[in-house]
Design a protein around this motif. Structure first.
Motif, mmCIF file in Angstrom:
data_model
loop_
_atom_site.group_PDB
_atom_site.id
_atom_site.type_symbol
_atom_site.label_atom_id
_atom_site.label_comp_id
_atom_site.label_asym_id
_atom_site.label_seq_id
_atom_site.Cartn_x
_atom_site.Cartn_y
_atom_site.Cartn_z
ATOM 1 N N GLN A 48 0.828 -1.206 0.000
ATOM 2 C CA GLN A 48 0.000 0.000 0.000
ATOM 3 C C GLN A 48 0.863 1.257 0.000
ATOM 4 O OE1 GLN A 48 -2.529 0.426 3.439
ATOM 5 N NE2 GLN A 48 -3.948 1.777 2.370
ATOM 6 N N LEU A 49 1.901 1.289 0.843
ATOM 7 C CA LEU A 49 2.775 2.461 0.894
ATOM 8 C C LEU A 49 3.530 2.638 -0.413
ATOM 9 C CD1 LEU A 49 4.342 2.584 4.480
ATOM 10 C CD2 LEU A 49 2.575 4.031 3.505
ATOM 11 N N VAL A 50 3.998 1.528 -0.988
ATOM 12 C CA VAL A 50 4.723 1.601 -2.260
ATOM 13 C C VAL A 50 3.799 2.125 -3.358
ATOM 14 C CG1 VAL A 50 5.854 0.246 -4.056
ATOM 15 C CG2 VAL A 50 6.379 -0.198 -1.651
ATOM 16 N N LYS A 51 2.560 1.645 -3.367
ATOM 17 C CA LYS A 51 1.581 2.083 -4.375
ATOM 18 C C LYS A 51 1.291 3.571 -4.256
ATOM 19 C CE LYS A 51 -2.995 0.881 -6.197
ATOM 20 N NZ LYS A 51 -4.194 0.003 -6.017
ATOM 21 N N GLN A 52 1.334 4.075 -3.013
ATOM 22 C CA GLN A 52 1.085 5.500 -2.787
ATOM 23 C C GLN A 52 2.301 6.363 -3.101
ATOM 24 O OE1 GLN A 52 -0.081 5.458 1.322
ATOM 25 N NE2 GLN A 52 -2.184 4.793 0.900
ATOM 26 N N GLY A 53 3.400 5.700 -3.455
ATOM 27 C CA GLY A 53 4.605 6.438 -3.798
ATOM 28 C C GLY A 53 5.418 6.880 -2.595
ATOM 29 N N ASN A 54 5.192 6.258 -1.441
ATOM 30 C CA ASN A 54 5.909 6.638 -0.218
ATOM 31 C C ASN A 54 7.185 5.817 -0.039
ATOM 32 O OD1 ASN A 54 3.983 8.550 0.754
ATOM 33 N ND2 ASN A 54 2.654 6.840 1.326
ATOM 34 N N ASP A 55 8.225 6.470 0.439
ATOM 35 C CA ASP A 55 9.432 5.761 0.847
ATOM 36 C C ASP A 55 9.224 5.268 2.273
ATOM 37 O OD1 ASP A 55 10.850 6.210 -1.499
ATOM 38 O OD2 ASP A 55 11.525 8.182 -0.819
ATOM 39 N N LEU A 56 9.358 3.963 2.484
ATOM 40 C CA LEU A 56 9.087 3.408 3.804
ATOM 41 C C LEU A 56 10.034 3.957 4.867
ATOM 42 C CD1 LEU A 56 7.512 1.338 1.968
ATOM 43 C CD2 LEU A 56 8.005 -0.345 3.743
ATOM 44 N N HIS A 57 11.270 4.293 4.450
ATOM 45 C CA HIS A 57 12.250 4.722 5.436
ATOM 46 C C HIS A 57 12.128 6.197 5.798
ATOM 47 C CE1 HIS A 57 14.140 5.351 1.464
ATOM 48 N NE2 HIS A 57 14.635 6.433 2.019
ATOM 49 N N SER A 58 11.119 6.897 5.268
ATOM 50 C CA SER A 58 11.005 8.333 5.541
ATOM 51 C C SER A 58 9.678 8.712 6.177
ATOM 52 C CB SER A 58 11.209 9.133 4.245
ATOM 53 O OG SER A 58 10.206 8.801 3.286
ATOM 54 N N ASN A 59 8.901 7.721 6.645
ATOM 55 C CA ASN A 59 7.647 8.073 7.328
ATOM 56 C C ASN A 59 7.386 7.103 8.473
ATOM 57 O OD1 ASN A 59 5.603 5.892 6.453
ATOM 58 N ND2 ASN A 59 6.454 6.555 4.490
ATOM 59 N N ALA A 60 6.534 7.553 9.401
ATOM 60 C CA ALA A 60 6.285 6.794 10.630
ATOM 61 C C ALA A 60 5.657 5.439 10.342
ATOM 62 C CB ALA A 60 5.392 7.607 11.566
ATOM 63 N N ARG A 61 4.776 5.362 9.356
ATOM 64 C CA ARG A 61 4.134 4.093 9.021
ATOM 65 C C ARG A 61 5.166 3.077 8.546
ATOM 66 N NH1 ARG A 61 0.995 0.021 10.041
ATOM 67 N NH2 ARG A 61 0.119 -1.005 8.201
ATOM 68 N N GLY A 62 6.145 3.534 7.789
ATOM 69 C CA GLY A 62 7.203 2.642 7.336
ATOM 70 C C GLY A 62 8.011 2.087 8.495
ATOM 71 N N PHE A 63 8.268 2.929 9.504
ATOM 72 C CA PHE A 63 9.000 2.473 10.680
ATOM 73 C C PHE A 63 8.176 1.454 11.475
ATOM 74 C CE2 PHE A 63 12.816 5.241 11.820
ATOM 75 C CZ PHE A 63 13.134 5.461 10.487
ATOM 76 N N THR A 64 6.864 1.656 11.520
ATOM 77 C CA THR A 64 5.993 0.684 12.195
ATOM 78 C C THR A 64 6.075 -0.669 11.499
ATOM 79 O OG1 THR A 64 4.469 2.395 12.965
ATOM 80 C CG2 THR A 64 3.610 0.149 12.838
ATOM 81 N N LEU A 65 6.043 -0.659 10.186
ATOM 82 C CA LEU A 65 6.153 -1.906 9.427
ATOM 83 C C LEU A 65 7.520 -2.555 9.634
ATOM 84 C CD1 LEU A 65 4.430 -0.768 6.105
ATOM 85 C CD2 LEU A 65 3.469 -2.225 7.898
#
Length: 584
Positions: free
Chosen positions: A482-499
Motif C-alpha cells: 500500500q505504501l509503495v503504491k502510494q509512492g511513499n518511501d518506507l524509510h522516511s515516514n512513521a508508518r514505514g518504521f511501524t512496518l
C-alpha cells in the motif's frame, strides 16, 4: 589458559559451546569471592569509575585477547559464533570489560578485512602484547550521520597525510595504542572517506591529544572519550585498503559489530534472570516464597521465554557472518534493533519483581542487577540507534515482497544457520562476500509460509499459533504494498518504521520456528514444541492485544527454566554448564 580450538564435543552442541564452557570454568562463579571475576569486585571498580585491572589480567591469562587476532597472525580467532559466545559469557559477569575489550576488536577489524601484511602484523603484535584499540568513526556534531563527518585528511602523496579533527565519543579513546580513524579525503559523499591505521606510539605528541572521559550512566569503568588531531602527520601507507573506500569499510565492519554487541545484552539478561530467581526462590512473603505468587511466576517465566526469543534471533545472525554474510545488511540491523530493546523490557520486568532490591547497589548478588540494568541501556544506542536500524530495515522491505521458491538450497541454508551441532568453518576475517544491501533475499522470513505449512498436524497448538504469525506477515506485506503504491518511501515516514518493527518481530518468530525445525529430531528441551508455542505467543503480544500464554506449555517451559537455574546452566536452548559447577 585456553589452547584447544575444538575440544571434545557432546551431542546437541558444537565446539563453540565447548570453548565457552572452558572459559566459564576458568573464570568461575561470579557470586563466589574466590573466582577470577566476581560481581563484588566489579561493583567496586564501577563505584570508583576505574578499569577493573584484575578482570583484564584474568582475560589475558586465559588468552581472551588472542581471540581478536586471526590464526594467520598468531592468534586464536576462529569464527564469529565462538566470539559471540565468549562475549556473552564475559558480559554476564560485567558488560564493562566486554565492551572495553570489544572496542579493541572493532578497531582491528578493518585492518583484518582490508589491511596489508604490515598493518596486520603490527596490530597483531599490539593486541598480543595487551594493547587496546579504538574505532574512530563518531563525531560530536554528527552522531549517526557519519557521511557528514568533518575530520580531514589532507595530502596523499608519498609524504603522507595530515589528520585534523576530533573523534568523540569513542571507546578506548585514551587507553588505546592504535585506532582506525575515518577521515575525509575527497568531496562530500560516501566515496569521500578513507580509513587510516593510527599508531599512537608513532605520532608526533605535539599534534594530537586525548579528550577527557565522559561521565556515563552505566559502564562507569569504561573509557568513553575521544581523540583530537591537529595537522597530525601519518604516513601514506596508513591508509587501510583503498583511498575513498573508508565508508564502505565502516558499514561492513558495523554489520559484524552490531551483531556482537547483542551478545552483551544476552549475557546481561542471564544474570538479571538468575539474580531474580536467586532472590524470589528464597524470599518469603504471605507465608510462601515470592516465586509461588502466580502473577510473579508468570512474569518471570515470560522474561525467560523472551530471552529464548532473543537467543534464536542473535544466534543465527552471528553464524550468518560466516555462513551467509551476503544477508547481514538486513539481518544485523533486525537483530540490533530487536534484541537490546527486548532485553531492556526483560530487565524492566524483572526489576519490578525484585522491587526495591533492583535499585540497591548492594544486597542480592552484590547489587549487580542495577548495574546490568544501567549498562544494557547503551546497547540500543551504540553501533547505530534503534531509529537507524528501523531505517535500514524499512528501506529494504519493498524488495522482499517477491518471495523466491523454497528449494533444497534454502532448506540447507536454514539448517546450517540454526543447527546446534553445526561446526563453523575458520574465517580469515576478510570481507569479500559482504554486501551493502540484501538484494531482495531474506530466506529467514521468506520461507515462513513453507515452514508453517510443514508443521505436523500432531502439534495442533503450535500450528495454530504459527498461523497467527503468518497472518501478521501477510498483513505486513499488504501494508508495504500500500505504501509503495502510494509512492511513499518506507524509510522516511512513521508508518514505514511501524512496518519495520513488525518485520523484526516476524523475523524473530521465524527464527524460533527454524531453531525448532533444525533441532527437533534430537530430542531434549529444544525439540519440544512448548517453548516455541510460548515464544510465538510472547512475540504476538507485541503485535496483537490480549494474548494468553498456553497453560500446558507453561508447565513444561517453567520446569526447564528452574532446572537450568538449579543445575547452574546458561538460560539457553543449548545445555551449557556455567563456571563454578564442576564437571559432569
Amino acid at each position: 589458559m585456553s589452547t584447544a580450538t575444538h575440544p571434545e564435543v557432546r551431542a546437541g552442541r558444537s565446539s563453540v559451546h565447548e570453548t565457552v564452557e572452558d572459559f566459564e570454568e576458568f573464570l568461575g562463579d561470579p557470586r563466589d569471592p574466590g573466582s577470577r571475576i566476581t560481581f563484588a569486585e566489579q561493583m567496586e571498580y564501577d563505584e570508583r569509575e576505574e578499569k577493573a585491572v584484575p578482570a583484564f589480567d584474568a582475560l589475558a591469562e586465559w588468552g581472551y585477547p588472542l581471540h581478536y587476532v586471526p590464526a594467520a597472525e598468531g592468534g586464536r580467532f576462529h569464527d564469529m559464533e565462538r566470539m559471540f559466545g565468549l562475549i556473552r559469557s564475559l558480559a554476564r559477569r560485567d558488560m564493562t570489560p566486554a565492551l572495553s575489550s570489544g572496542a579493541t576488536f572493532l578497531g582491528a577489524m578493518p585492518v583484518w578485512g582490508w589491511g596489508d601484511a604490515a598493518q596486520r602484523a603490527r596490530v597483531a603484535e599490539l593486541i598480543k602484547a595487551g594493547a587496546f584499540g579504538a574505532f574512530g568513526l563518531s563525531e560530536a556534531d554528527h552522531g549517526c550521520d557519519v557521511v557528514a563527518g568533518e575530520v580531514l585528511a589532507e595530502g596523499g602523496d608519498e609524504a603522507g597525510y595530515l589528520l585534523t579533527g576530533t573523534k568523540w565519543p569513542i571507546g578506548n579513546g585514551i587507553r588505546s595504542t592504535f585506532a582506525t580513524i575515518f577521515a575525509r579525503t575527497g568531496p562530500a559523499g560516501p566515496r569521500g572517506f578513507s580509513a587510516f591505521l593510527v599508531d599512537k606510539e608513532k605520532l608526533d605528541p605535539l599534534h594530537w591529544a586525548t579528550e577527557p572521559r565522559v561521565k556515563t550512566l552505566g559502564l562507569r569503568g569504561a573509557d568513553v572519550s575521544g581523540i583530537t588531531l591537529e595537522d597530525c602527520p601519518v604516513p601514506a601507507d596508513a591508509v587501510i585498503g583503498s583511498r575513498g573506500r573508508g565508508m564502505e569499510e565502516a558499514i561492513k565492519t558495523l554489520q559484524i559489530s552490531r551483531t556482537l554487541v547483542t551478545a552483551m545484552s544476552m549475557g546481561v539478561a542471564d544474570t538479571g534472570l538468575r539474580t531474580t530467581l536467586d532472590h524470589i526462590r528464597s524470599r518469603r512473603l504471605y507465608g510462601r516464597t515470592v516465586h509461588e505468587i502466580q502473577v510473579i511466576r508468570e512474569q518471570v517465566l515470560a522474561a525467560y521465554v523472551d530471552l529464548l526469543v532473543a537467543e534464536c534471533t542473535t544466534a543465527a545472525t552471528a553464524r550468518a557472518i560466516s555462513v551467509m554474510p551476503e544477508r547481514l545488511s538486513l539481518w544485523s540491523s533486525v537483530t540490533k534493533y530487536l534484541v537490546p530493546g527486548l532485553i531492556d523490557e526483560v530487565l524492566g520486568s524483572l526489576g519490578s519483581v525484585l522491587a526495591a532490591r533492583h535499585f540497591m547497589r548492594e544486597g542480592v548478588n552484590d547489587g549487580i542487577f542495577q548495574k546490568m540494568l544501567r549498562d544494557n541501556r547503551i546497547v540500543s544506542i551504540f553501533e547505530g540507534t534503534s531509529h537507524v536500524h528501523q531505517h535500514v530495515v524499512a528501506s529494504q522491505l519493498p524488495s522482499l515482497l517477491l518471495r523466491p521458491e523454497y528449494d533444497l538450497n534454502t532448506e540447507a541454508l536454514l539448517q546450517d544457520l540454526y543447527d546446534h551441532e553445526y561446526e563453523p568453518a575458520e574465517w580469515d576475517l576478510r570481507f569479500d562476500r559482504f554486501k551493502l544491501t540484501n538484494g531482495g533475499l531474506d530466506e529467514i522470513t521468506q520461507s515462513l509460509p513453507d515452514v508453517v505449512a510443514a508443521i505436523p498436524a500432531e502439534y495442533a497448538t503450535l500450528k495454530q499459533v504459527a498461523a497467527e504469525v503468518l497472518a501478521v506477515q501477510e498483513k505486513l506485506q499488504q501494508g508495504i504494498r500500500q505504501l509503495v503504491k502510494q509512492g511513499n518511501d518506507l524509510h522516511s515516514n512513521a508508518r514505514g518504521f511501524t512496518l519495520a518493527r513488525q518485520h523484526c518481530l516476524v523475523h524473530a518468530a521465524a527464527a524460533c520456528l527454524h531453531t525448532w525445525n533444525a533441532n527437533a529430531g534430537r530430542g531434549g528441551f529444544v525439540g519440544r514444541p512448548e517453548w516455541v508455542v510460548l515464544a510465538l505467543q510472547r512475540i504476538l503480544t507485541r503485535l496483537i492485544p490480549d494474548q494468553q500464554l498456553d497453560p500446558d506449555s507453561l508447565v513444561v517451559v517453567e520446569a526447564e527454566m528452574l532446572s537450568s537455574w538449579e543445575d547452574e546452566r546458561l538460560f539457553s536452548l543449548v545445555p551449557l554448564r556455567l563456571g563454578g559447577t564442576g564437571t559432569d
